[in-house]
Write a protein that holds these residues in place. Structure first.
Motif, PDB file in Angstrom:
ATOM      1  N   THR A  38      50.648  79.156  40.191  1.00  0.00           N
ATOM      2  CA  THR A  38      51.022  79.704  41.393  1.00  0.00           C
ATOM      3  C   THR A  38      52.459  79.523  41.808  1.00  0.00           C
ATOM      4  OG1 THR A  38      48.543  78.845  41.962  1.00  0.00           O
ATOM      5  CG2 THR A  38      50.061  79.566  43.594  1.00  0.00           C
ATOM      6  N   ALA A  39      52.960  78.207  41.781  1.00  0.00           N
ATOM      7  CA  ALA A  39      54.367  77.863  41.881  1.00  0.00           C
ATOM      8  C   ALA A  39      55.134  78.873  41.112  1.00  0.00           C
ATOM      9  CB  ALA A  39      54.723  76.559  41.682  1.00  0.00           C
ATOM     10  N   ALA A  40      54.865  79.382  39.900  1.00  0.00           N
ATOM     11  CA  ALA A  40      55.462  80.024  38.892  1.00  0.00           C
ATOM     12  C   ALA A  40      55.727  81.667  39.355  1.00  0.00           C
ATOM     13  CB  ALA A  40      54.801  80.173  37.490  1.00  0.00           C
ATOM     14  N   PHE A  41      54.841  81.923  40.223  1.00  0.00           N
ATOM     15  CA  PHE A  41      54.896  83.372  40.793  1.00  0.00           C
ATOM     16  C   PHE A  41      55.455  83.466  42.340  1.00  0.00           C
ATOM     17  CE2 PHE A  41      50.280  82.938  41.002  1.00  0.00           C
ATOM     18  CZ  PHE A  41      50.143  83.251  42.519  1.00  0.00           C
ATOM     19  N   VAL A  42      55.013  82.239  43.079  1.00  0.00           N
ATOM     20  CA  VAL A  42      55.329  82.246  44.467  1.00  0.00           C
ATOM     21  C   VAL A  42      56.831  82.003  44.588  1.00  0.00           C
ATOM     22  CG1 VAL A  42      55.079  80.904  46.510  1.00  0.00           C
ATOM     23  CG2 VAL A  42      53.161  81.445  45.202  1.00  0.00           C
ATOM     24  N   LEU A  43      57.481  81.030  44.049  1.00  0.00           N
ATOM     25  CA  LEU A  43      58.791  80.630  44.131  1.00  0.00           C
ATOM     26  C   LEU A  43      59.931  81.815  43.905  1.00  0.00           C
ATOM     27  CD1 LEU A  43      58.890  77.097  42.559  1.00  0.00           C
ATOM     28  CD2 LEU A  43      59.231  77.654  44.878  1.00  0.00           C
ATOM     29  N   THR A  82      46.032  79.702  47.822  1.00  0.00           N
ATOM     30  CA  THR A  82      47.188  80.487  47.632  1.00  0.00           C
ATOM     31  C   THR A  82      47.962  80.511  48.896  1.00  0.00           C
ATOM     32  OG1 THR A  82      46.434  81.477  45.623  1.00  0.00           O
ATOM     33  CG2 THR A  82      48.301  82.545  46.493  1.00  0.00           C
ATOM     34  N   LEU A  83      47.447  80.864  49.864  1.00  0.00           N
ATOM     35  CA  LEU A  83      48.018  81.129  51.579  1.00  0.00           C
ATOM     36  C   LEU A  83      48.590  79.687  51.568  1.00  0.00           C
ATOM     37  CD1 LEU A  83      48.525  82.462  54.062  1.00  0.00           C
ATOM     38  CD2 LEU A  83      46.314  81.651  54.792  1.00  0.00           C
ATOM     39  N   LYS A  84      47.996  78.511  51.426  1.00  0.00           N
ATOM     40  CA  LYS A  84      48.627  77.359  51.800  1.00  0.00           C
ATOM     41  C   LYS A  84      49.804  76.813  51.003  1.00  0.00           C
ATOM     42  CE  LYS A  84      44.201  75.308  53.252  1.00  0.00           C
ATOM     43  NZ  LYS A  84      42.909  74.375  53.070  1.00  0.00           N
ATOM     44  N   GLN A  85      49.625  77.259  49.724  1.00  0.00           N
ATOM     45  CA  GLN A  85      50.860  77.041  48.963  1.00  0.00           C
ATOM     46  C   GLN A  85      52.041  77.859  49.149  1.00  0.00           C
ATOM     47  OE1 GLN A  85      50.696  76.012  44.753  1.00  0.00           O
ATOM     48  NE2 GLN A  85      48.503  76.342  44.976  1.00  0.00           N
ATOM     49  N   VAL A  86      51.868  79.268  49.717  1.00  0.00           N
ATOM     50  CA  VAL A  86      52.799  80.091  49.894  1.00  0.00           C
ATOM     51  C   VAL A  86      53.268  79.587  51.433  1.00  0.00           C
ATOM     52  CG1 VAL A  86      53.300  82.354  51.126  1.00  0.00           C
ATOM     53  CG2 VAL A  86      51.930  82.086  48.959  1.00  0.00           C
ATOM     54  N   GLU A  87      52.921  78.962  52.382  1.00  0.00           N
ATOM     55  CA  GLU A  87      53.216  78.591  53.542  1.00  0.00           C
ATOM     56  C   GLU A  87      53.963  77.117  53.420  1.00  0.00           C
ATOM     57  OE1 GLU A  87      49.817  80.197  56.603  1.00  0.00           O
ATOM     58  OE2 GLU A  87      49.339  78.402  55.704  1.00  0.00           O
ATOM     59  N   THR A  88      53.541  76.541  52.279  1.00  0.00           N
ATOM     60  CA  THR A  88      54.036  75.125  51.940  1.00  0.00           C
ATOM     61  C   THR A  88      55.602  75.411  51.485  1.00  0.00           C
ATOM     62  OG1 THR A  88      52.082  74.176  51.719  1.00  0.00           O
ATOM     63  CG2 THR A  88      53.977  72.791  50.997  1.00  0.00           C
ATOM     64  N   PHE A  89      55.586  76.373  50.453  1.00  0.00           N
ATOM     65  CA  PHE A  89      56.938  76.360  49.838  1.00  0.00           C
ATOM     66  C   PHE A  89      57.943  77.305  50.922  1.00  0.00           C
ATOM     67  CE2 PHE A  89      54.541  76.493  45.846  1.00  0.00           C
ATOM     68  CZ  PHE A  89      55.229  75.266  45.463  1.00  0.00           C
ATOM     69  N   ALA A  90      57.263  78.166  51.865  1.00  0.00           N
ATOM     70  CA  ALA A  90      58.142  78.864  52.958  1.00  0.00           C
ATOM     71  C   ALA A  90      58.298  78.150  54.230  1.00  0.00           C
ATOM     72  CB  ALA A  90      57.352  80.273  53.112  1.00  0.00           C
ATOM     73  N   GLN A  91      58.162  76.761  54.188  1.00  0.00           N
ATOM     74  CA  GLN A  91      58.128  76.162  55.355  1.00  0.00           C
ATOM     75  C   GLN A  91      59.350  76.145  56.094  1.00  0.00           C
ATOM     76  OE1 GLN A  91      57.654  71.778  54.845  1.00  0.00           O
ATOM     77  NE2 GLN A  91      57.337  72.090  52.676  1.00  0.00           N
ATOM     78  N   PHE A  92      60.447  76.198  55.248  1.00  0.00           N
ATOM     79  CA  PHE A  92      61.939  76.214  55.913  1.00  0.00           C
ATOM     80  C   PHE A  92      62.703  77.373  55.901  1.00  0.00           C
ATOM     81  CE2 PHE A  92      61.316  72.049  53.554  1.00  0.00           C
ATOM     82  CZ  PHE A  92      61.374  70.948  54.809  1.00  0.00           C
ATOM     83  N   THR A  93      61.596  78.569  55.827  1.00  0.00           N
ATOM     84  CA  THR A  93      62.026  79.799  56.069  1.00  0.00           C
ATOM     85  C   THR A  93      61.512  80.681  57.063  1.00  0.00           C
ATOM     86  OG1 THR A  93      60.550  80.935  54.750  1.00  0.00           O
ATOM     87  CG2 THR A  93      62.177  79.849  53.390  1.00  0.00           C
ATOM     88  N   PHE A  94      61.843  81.756  57.261  1.00  0.00           N
ATOM     89  CA  PHE A  94      61.229  82.610  58.488  1.00  0.00           C
ATOM     90  C   PHE A  94      60.396  83.406  57.852  1.00  0.00           C
ATOM     91  CE2 PHE A  94      64.868  85.052  56.418  1.00  0.00           C
ATOM     92  CZ  PHE A  94      64.173  86.057  55.948  1.00  0.00           C
ATOM     93  N   LEU A  95      59.841  83.290  56.486  1.00  0.00           N
ATOM     94  CA  LEU A  95      58.821  84.150  56.028  1.00  0.00           C
ATOM     95  C   LEU A  95      57.293  83.866  56.522  1.00  0.00           C
ATOM     96  CD1 LEU A  95      60.260  84.555  52.314  1.00  0.00           C
ATOM     97  CD2 LEU A  95      60.328  86.171  54.289  1.00  0.00           C
ATOM     98  N   LYS A  96      56.568  84.859  56.755  1.00  0.00           N
ATOM     99  CA  LYS A  96      55.600  84.800  57.226  1.00  0.00           C
ATOM    100  C   LYS A  96      54.296  85.348  56.277  1.00  0.00           C
ATOM    101  CE  LYS A  96      56.595  82.781  60.758  1.00  0.00           C
ATOM    102  NZ  LYS A  96      56.846  81.312  61.128  1.00  0.00           N
TER     103      LYS A  96
END
Length: 440
Positions: free
Chosen positions: A51-56, A87-101
């Motif tokens: 999951t991190a391999a494509f989310v990042l 997957t939503l939780k992982q996306v939100e975790t990796f994007a926590q310091f960004t403006f992405l929703k």
């Protein structure tokens, strides 16, 4: 270290916050070419960090473009709502310091509420094909601006009948895009067809062959006489094995409900998960298992697909899965991240051939195990020796003591008709029978 990847500093900050030390093999292999914009087709087992391999790389691409806010720019397709939620939780975790929703679209939720969420145009949309198609047909889903399309657990998605929906959603992402396709197995013809339709000049990465399952997972079989015997074996394993969390798989909803009922009657803290359960019950079952409120989950394959439960170290196949790929998906949930796990399959007379075919498919032999207290009469098919007649040999005559008798000696003296010449056919090969003269 993740610093080796040319990721956006805000993503690296999130990775450091999560205390990720070393990237997994699938991350090392997939992240660099994904950052270059290549289409990827990746085979990686469940629990490998894919999951991190494509989310990042996906988030890095969205952060790198300096452009005004536009429509949804990334779409992630998954086979089940549970996997989509994770997957939503992982996306939100990796994007926590960004403006992405990010937004989630799955079945079992209010259709109008989902439509209103999509009008806000989240940067990343995560969902299951069936509900996404409904919104596409209703005019709520606009995918022309999608830059990255991800199909995760693609093999299972097609097994569940979503091949046409997945291709239709891919076609709706009509602009220039990067496509990343991940699966736990090599799949069949349907998957190859989808790969040909949605990927352009993909880089193929095979991180594990289908037989290369988690090294820390022991695989065993226990023979059983019938389903009641299987139920007794399940209870024995749950009482005597050391585990933090366990999943018991059945092939049908009826079997799952029946087994769950027996567990509750015996005081075992368990939940059941299958297609007849509504979204509220499904969420409750997964949360209770994750939080330790229940140690055992009884589930069918479709309902449990994509579950990522930390501390899961026991998988019991009450029913043998119907294919080698499904077996890989089931036991891939235990022994993750270097941990140890145990997978036990219960085998009746009708399961043996299926089990043997899965062994051949995986090129492995499962460990045979016997529980003395519950040893049944069925121990696998009997080896039948070929009889003498079937092998083309005559049975030797023996005396009363079993010793082979010597062939009877022929009485001395001339053989009958020894003085008469033998008759042969005209070609000189086959002997002919002597005809008796008339009156002889």
């Amino acid at each position: 270290m993740f610093a080796q990847f040319a990721l956006h500093e805000r993503l690296l900050k999130a990775v450091a916050e999560l205390k990720f030390a070393e990237p997994t093999p699938v991350q090392v292999a997939a992240i660099p070419p994904a950052l270059e914009g290549r289409d990827l087709r990746v085979i990686a087992q469940t629990g490998s960090g894919k999951t991190a391999a494509f989310v990042l790389p996906l988030l890095h691409r969205l952060l790198g473009a300096e452009r005004p806010k536009i429509r949804t720019r990334a779409l992630i397709l998954l086979p089940t709502r549970e996997l989509a939620q994770q997957t939503l939780k992982q996306v939100e975790t990796f994007a926590q310091f960004t403006f992405l929703k990010a937004g989630l679209i799955t079945g079992g939720e209010d259709f109008k509420v989902q439509a209103a969420m999509m009008r806000k145009e989240p940067d990343v949309l995560i969902g299951t094909p069936g509900r996404l198609i409904e919104h596409l047909e209703a005019g709520n889903l606009l995918l022309e601006a999608v830059e990255v399309l991800v199909l995760d657990e693609a093999d299972r998605m097609l097994d569940m009948g979503f091949a046409e929906d997945a291709q239709r959603l891919a076609a709706a992402c009509s602009g220039p895009r990067q496509t990343l396709l991940f699966s736990a197995t090599s799949g069949g013809n349907a998957l190859r067809e989808v790969i040909g339709a949605v990927l352009k000049d993909p880089l193929h990465l095979k991180l594990n062959a289908v037989g290369e399952l988690n090294e820390g997972t022991r695989q065993q079989i226990i023979t059983a006489d019938h389903n009641v015997h299987k139920e007794q074996l399940v209870h024995w394993l749950l009482e005597h094995e050391s585990y933090a969390k366990a999943i018991v798989f059945t092939n049908t909803r009826a079997a799952a409900d029946r087994l769950y009922g027996h567990m509750v009657a015996k005081g075992i803290k368990a939940f059941v998960l299958h297609g007849d359960k509504d979204q509220k019950d499904r969420k409750l079952a997964i949360e209770r298992l994750k939080q330790g409120g229940a140690k055992v989950l009884v589930a069918t394959d479709v309902a449990a697909r994509g579950l990522d439960v930390e501390g899961l170290d026991l998988v019991i196949n009450f029913d043998m899965p119907r294919s080698g790929d499904e077996y890989v998906h089931r036991i891939g949930r235990t022994g993750r991240a270097g941990g140890e796990g145990l997978a036990v399959s219960l085998i009746c007379h009708g399961d043996w051939n299926l089990m043997s075919s899965i062994e051949r498919y995986l090129k492995q032999q499962f460990e045979r195990r016997t529980i003395k207290e519950l040893k049944g009469s069925y121990q696998g098919p009997k080896k039948v020796k070929a009889s003498g007649k079937a092998a083309g040999f005559k049975k030797k005559k023996t005396d009363k003591k079993g010793a082979a008798k010597a062939p009877a000696k022929r009485k001395s003296g001339p053989r009958p008709n020894a003085d008469k010449p033998a008759l042969v056919s005209q070609d000189g090969l086959a002997p002919l029978k002597r005809r008796k003269p008339a009156g002889e």
